[in-house]
Design an enzyme around this catalytic site. Structure first.
Site: not given
Ligand code: NAD
Length: 491
Positions: A238-240, A243, A260, A294
């Site tokens: 997900g997003s940095t 993370g 990731e 990403c």
């Molecule tokens: P996001 O970080 O908002 O959410 C990702 C997941 O995390 C969702 O399931 C969400 O419900 C959960 N989440 C949100 N806050 C949380 C918390 N505090 N604790 C635990 N879980 C939580 O990201 P998004 O908007 O769903 O996806 C887009 C992002 O993902 C972009 O920044 C993209 O670059 C990244 N991404 C990275 C990769 C990689 O492999 N590097 C691949 C795909 C997407």
């Protein structure tokens, strides 16, 4: 084989497909039409607690983690069952994600399903033990060996952009390693995960509690996975920003985190490259799945003396990738996932203007009767900014490409690395020695040279710097889910 029914999408907890406690559900919209695709069970904290308990019990009290042959069989069953439903899954993926049909033949669907077979083969071939031979220390002679063991209960948290790929890239190696799993998919894409839940529960021998899938509209329910002491590893994509939060909350129980995260990858074009091809391929990359990847290259670094030529070439290419119906097999650029995501992208386009950039192409919402509904945005090309601009530094996650001039190979490497991220990138050039120097100089986890594609089951994927910790896929991705135990016996 009966059709997969995912409306309403159930939870999978302890082998049971069931609604959320309290019966709450949430809507899932088609990003291309805003029509309702389906409703998903909206798990509560009690449901997540039950899923973690089921995964813990399955890990601690069954032979799942030690029966390698059985796990390989279950992975092949899961692959075969998913393949037997591939057309239903394709339809669902296009409707739920807005993913262009074309990409469902690769990473959006068929690739990650097939990759389960690669993992099953790896389970069969893997050297689970290693003999380190005899040694003597302080007069004690010992035979030493190491063995690889499953890390335990995995909490997997995934985003919405490539849900099949990312769900499978976590479930697959975790199960292959002998772990048990609780998967918490993104609130935008619970239906695909629920389809996997149903298929795994009804069409494979995966034992109850080994795979649990818990959808929720509340991020906090997923966050339980990061604090619960019964979870041994959090595998997050997900997003940095998220993370970082996960790493902080996992610190209390010192669980391993595997992250990731985001990217702002550069395509570096050297002065001896075929500029037209490089600009075309980078424009294509930036528009792929409306830029919601990403690892897509979103900065085009070109020799200063060829700046105008590069802008024209990229502009011409991007104009050919206008957003279109994701069901159309010719579409590269579909809608973005939600109204909120589109507003975020529009905010960055405004910012580019405020920072003095020129919008060479796009910048708005496409017109047309078929675009009245849905979350559409035009592919947008930005020039006139250097790498310090926020649109060059921050991940936009939309079809937005920034063209930046460089003053030679060393300068191009400097600009490519002038980023908090280090996920991916591309290099274009004809002199192998110069290309090699640039490849060696760029600090990212993957790089494509002159159009080379690195994606594959056996290729580790992940980021340097703030793009993450660890590697997904490949042998390295599998080993993220293993612990190492060293054992010595008297010689
Ligand atoms: P996001 O970080 O908002 O959410 C990702 C997941 O995390 C969702 O399931 C969400 O419900 C959960 N989440 C949100 N806050 C949380 C918390 N505090 N604790 C635990 N879980 C939580 O990201 P998004 O908007 O769903 O996806 C887009 C992002 O993902 C972009 O920044 C993209 O670059 C990244 N991404 C990275 C990769 C990689 O492999 N590097 C691949 C795909 C997407």
């Amino acid at each position: 084989m009966s059709p997969i029914t995912t409306d309403p999408a159930p939870l999978l907890i302890g082998g049971q497909l069931r609604p959320a406690s309290g019966g709450r559900e949430f809507d899932v919209l088609n990003p291309a039409t805003e029509d309702l695709v389906g409703r998903a069970a909206d798990a509560t904290t009690e449901d997540m607690d039950a899923a973690i308990a089921a995964a813990r019990t399955a890990f601690d009290t069954t032979t799942w983690s030690s029966d390698h042959a059985f796990r390989a069989r279950c992975l092949r069953q899961l692959r075969d069952a998913l393949q037997s439903h591939i057309e239903e899954l394709r339809e669902l993926t296009i409707a739920e994600v807005g993913a262009p049909h074309m990409f469902t033949a690769g990473p959006q669907l068929e690739g990650p399903v097939a990759d389960l077979g690669w993992l099953a083969d790896l389970v069969d071939a893997y050297e689970w033990t290693e003999d380190l031979g005899e040694s003597e220390i302080m007069g004690v002679k010992s035979n030493r060996s190491t063995r690889r063991e499953a890390i335990g209960v995995v909490g997997a948290i995934t985003p919405w952009n490539f849900p099949n790929q990312i769900n499978m890239a976590k479930i697959g190696p975790a199960l292959a390693a002998g772990c048990t799993v609780v998967l918490k998919p993104a609130p935008d894409t619970p239906l695909i995960a629920a389809a996997v839940a149903r298929i795994a529960a009804e069409e494979t021998e995966i034992p109850e509690g080994v795979l649990n899938i818990v959808s929720s509209s509340d991020h906090g329910v997923g966050a339980q996975l990061t604090t619960d002491p019964r979870v041994d590893l959090v595998s997050f994509t997900g997003s940095t920003a998220t993370g970082k939060k996960i790493m902080v909350s996992a610190a209390e129980t010192l669980k391993k985190v595997f992250l990731e995260l985001g990217g702002k990858s550069a395509a570096v074009v050297l002065d001896d490259a075929d500029l037209g091809t490089a600009a075309f391929m980078t424009a294509l990359n930036a528009c792929t799945h409306a830029g919601q990847g990403c690892a897509l290259t979103t900065r085009l670094l070109v020799p200063r003396e060829k700046y105008d030529e590069a802008i024209e070439a990229a502009k011409g290419a991007m104009a050919g990738f206008a957003p279109n119906d994701p069901n159309d097999p010719g579409t590269f650029c579909g809608p973005v996932i939600s109204a909120a995501q589109r507003e975020r992208i529009e905010g960055y386009i405004r910012l580019a203007r405020e920072e003095g950039g020129t919008i060479e192409l796009g910048g708005g919402r496409p017109s047309g009767d078929d675009k009245d509904k849905g979350f559409w945005i035009e592919p947008t090309l930005i020039s006139g900014l250097d790498n310090s601009a926020r649109v060059a530094q921050e991940e936009i996650f939309g079809p937005v490409l920034v063209v930046i001039p460089h003053d030679g190979d060393a300068d191009a490497i400097r600009i490519a690395n002038d980023s908090p991220y280090g996920l991916s990138g591309a290099v274009w050039g004809t002199d192998p020695e110069r290309v090699e120097k640039v490849v060696a100089g760029i600090r990212t986890g993957t790089l494509g040279v002159n159009g080379g594609q690195w994606y594959g089951a056996d290729v580790p994927f992940g980021g340097y710097k703030q793009s993450g910790i660890g590697r997904e896929m490949g042998r390295e991705g599998f080993e993220e889910y293993l612990e190492v135990k060293a054992v010595a016996t008297p010689a």
